[in-house]
Write an enzyme that holds these catalytic residues in place. Sequence first.
Site, mmCIF file in Angstrom:
data_model
loop_
_atom_site.group_PDB
_atom_site.id
_atom_site.type_symbol
_atom_site.label_atom_id
_atom_site.label_comp_id
_atom_site.label_asym_id
_atom_site.label_seq_id
_atom_site.Cartn_x
_atom_site.Cartn_y
_atom_site.Cartn_z
ATOM 1 N N TRP A 142 -2.774 -10.673 -19.169
ATOM 2 C CA TRP A 142 -2.385 -11.673 -17.996
ATOM 3 C C TRP A 142 -3.054 -12.990 -18.148
ATOM 4 C CZ3 TRP A 142 0.978 -9.976 -14.698
ATOM 5 C CH2 TRP A 142 1.178 -8.402 -14.593
ATOM 6 N N TRP B 78 -2.039 -8.668 -11.125
ATOM 7 C CA TRP B 78 -1.761 -8.117 -10.004
ATOM 8 C C TRP B 78 -3.032 -7.681 -9.169
ATOM 9 C CZ3 TRP B 78 -3.722 -3.240 -8.970
ATOM 10 C CH2 TRP B 78 -4.091 -2.478 -10.221
ATOM 11 N N GLU C 200 10.171 4.491 5.425
ATOM 12 C CA GLU C 200 9.165 3.534 5.471
ATOM 13 C C GLU C 200 7.766 4.414 5.566
ATOM 14 O OE1 GLU C 200 9.179 0.637 3.957
ATOM 15 O OE2 GLU C 200 11.103 1.001 3.821
ATOM 16 N N TRP D 178 1.134 -3.630 -4.562
ATOM 17 C CA TRP D 178 1.160 -4.441 -5.710
ATOM 18 C C TRP D 178 1.627 -4.062 -7.024
ATOM 19 C CZ3 TRP D 178 0.316 -9.691 -6.232
ATOM 20 C CH2 TRP D 178 0.114 -10.461 -5.259
ATOM 21 N N ASN E 112 7.090 -7.710 5.250
ATOM 22 C CA ASN E 112 6.990 -6.848 4.100
ATOM 23 C C ASN E 112 7.924 -7.505 2.984
ATOM 24 O OD1 ASN E 112 5.876 -4.196 2.743
ATOM 25 N ND2 ASN E 112 8.419 -3.769 2.974
ATOM 26 N N TRP F 81 7.154 6.355 2.504
ATOM 27 C CA TRP F 81 6.645 5.593 1.420
ATOM 28 C C TRP F 81 4.930 5.812 1.621
ATOM 29 C CZ3 TRP F 81 7.562 3.494 -3.076
ATOM 30 C CH2 TRP F 81 8.850 3.427 -3.447
#
Length: 480
Positions: free
Chosen positions: A303, A356, A272, A379, A338, A275
């Site tokens: 969208w 988003w 993590e 996102w 998370n 990341w």
Amino acid sequence: MTAALVWFRRDLRDVDHAALYHALRRHDRVHCAFVFDTEILDALPGRMDRRVEFIHGSVVALDAALRARGGGLIVRHGRARDVIPALAASLGVAEVLSNRDYEPAAIARDDEVAARLRGMGIGFADFKDQVIFERGEVLTQGGAPFSVFTPFKRAWLKALTPFYVKAYPVEAYAGHLAPPPDGTGVPTLAELGFATTNLAELGVTPGRAGGRRLLADFLTRIGRYKSARDFPARKGVSYLSVHLRFGTVSIRELAAAALAVGGEGAETWLSELIWRDFYQQILWHHPRVVAASFRPEYDRVVWDDAPDLFAAWCEARTGYPLVDAAMCQLLHSGYMHNRLRMVVASFLTKDLGIDWRLGEAFFAEHLIDFDLAANNGGWQWAASTGCDAQPYFRIFNPVTQSEKFDPDGAFIRRYLPALARVPARYLHAPWTMPPVDQKLAGCVIGQDYPAPVVDHARARARTLARFAVVKGADGDVAEA
């Protein structure tokens, strides 16, 4: 004798601090400063902001720690791009040092400050501090930045040596710290124009002491991290994100702790942290992701303009318990687990069909641990527009996610008291509860708790049709 100024930003600690270490090594007298930047503060939507309160508390703690070493903080309230050059000139320093930031606005600010300092004959130097590897340190064999996480992680681990997690020994040179001018102190929150929030009630302790306490606690249960991290009702994660965001803990001490402990849980947690490095280098190499899809072809997706549905999502009124409970957690605490960040982001983009960028901006406003690189990356991952994103056809089912990750409904009941008496067999989809059971549970759907704002099966079909403009890019249809 030479003097320097260390400009603290998102690195609010007096230990293992790259810029402070280099300043103390290079110069005989080192001043320390923090600026409550009005360019940032004035853009905030309200005067009660948990981040500002956390920063303020951390600045108070940092000032006390530096004073204990013979130094202290010079704290200013104004435009940092104006304050720092003026302060450097008034102190007569030869150089200003800071730790590097990778956000486009911060880079532009630092470039301007550096140019103004050069015009006055003052140097400016910045250093890597908030990541293990930055910019071009981990690249593909062809010399390009990675856009897929797994090969980035392999290269990251291959490049890692003890040097990269070694702490900077600031304390060895602390004798060079300069005390701030007499009468200098940290302004109160009220003097900054802000009010206290529920931070203390939430048990969030700013400053290095708070971060160290959380780390010590997490290391006693890190072995269970892999199996517990996806369940929001369990104490499975580290809760260190806000401390990492504002640098009250060092990324090096966290990575070093994970490596020292070892085992499946620590390895998963280290992943993590990797990341986090991955998204920071994505932002640095591709600053366009701030406003556009990492994968340009996904900017063709149209969208929906659905303000009522967006309001229902923002206000925890979607009728899907796990989504609403997660949003309640965010609104109440400024924090969201998370796993739930993925669930609510998928719901906004693939059940409600909403851009988003609107969800990203809402998180940016409310998250106490808001970090542009991680927020944008998360996102875009959920919306399938980003690097190494989930395929557009992999659509989280909010009911099955609820059943899987909050099976007994402990998290849902904590944040949605209207569902407290709903039988477990109906809790994850309360609209399926017969009317008589609704009355017995004191939860009439559409009255005590909202009916679903969309039907998931129909919404899923609409999403597959919406992404037809990029069909074939990701493979076969699936659902999570």
